[in-house]
Design an enzyme around this catalytic site. Sequence first.
Site, PDB file in Angstrom:
ATOM      1  CG  HIS A  45       5.605 -25.952  26.401  1.00 37.96           C
ATOM      2  ND1 HIS A  45       6.060 -26.799  25.418  1.00 37.96           N
ATOM      3  CD2 HIS A  45       4.361 -25.582  26.023  1.00 37.96           C
ATOM      4  CE1 HIS A  45       5.136 -26.946  24.497  1.00 37.96           C
ATOM      5  NE2 HIS A  45       4.097 -26.208  24.826  1.00 37.96           N
ATOM      6  CE  LYS A  77      -2.946 -32.397  19.457  1.00 37.48           C
ATOM      7  NZ  LYS A  77      -2.096 -31.419  20.114  1.00 37.48           N
ATOM      8  NE  ARG A 100       2.299 -20.597  20.430  1.00 34.47           N
ATOM      9  CZ  ARG A 100       2.204 -21.503  19.489  1.00 34.47           C
ATOM     10  NH1 ARG A 100       3.263 -21.892  18.849  1.00 34.47           N
ATOM     11  NH2 ARG A 100       1.053 -22.044  19.173  1.00 34.47           N
ATOM     12  CB  SER A 126       5.314 -28.785  20.082  1.00 38.88           C
ATOM     13  OG  SER A 126       5.459 -28.438  21.436  1.00 38.88           O
TER      14      SER A 126
END
Length: 163
Positions: free
Chosen positions: A17, A41, A90, A128
Amino acid sequence: MLKAVYPGSFDPVTNGHIDIMERCSGFVEELIVAVLDNPAKNSLFTVDERVQQLKEVTKHMPNVKVKSFYGLLVDFCRQVDAKLVIRGLRAVTDFEYEFKMALGNKKLDDNIETIFISSSTKYMFISSSSIKEIAMFGGSVDDMVPPYIKDQLTEKFNSREEI
């Protein structure tokens, strides 16, 4: 003034990030790192903790601001008067998801553009969620997060064990 928003949950912020932030801060006048407040979340860190963490790890980038938001990204972009959204990629699987999101945002507000930035190869494997799992089981995340974030992860997981 060219202003961009780099949205995400950043739970936790990774070196990947930060790499995207550093690279993007070089071609915009202001980069707003937007921390999503998504109650659906199950986040490890609170929104306030993530905002504070991001402020700490971006203090060397004077044109980076950190804010939290709740709701639609396009509404946040209008609120901060940004017409550009930055998204890091990614892998091909990231592209499919991000492309759909970009099309949805474009449908909601035709004035907002999305730019995709490829992750640096040394960070392509980092996520993450994988960092949280590695840290939870005592593995080394030294090359994946800044030392400050590593300390925050250690503190969070140590406090959970005491409960």
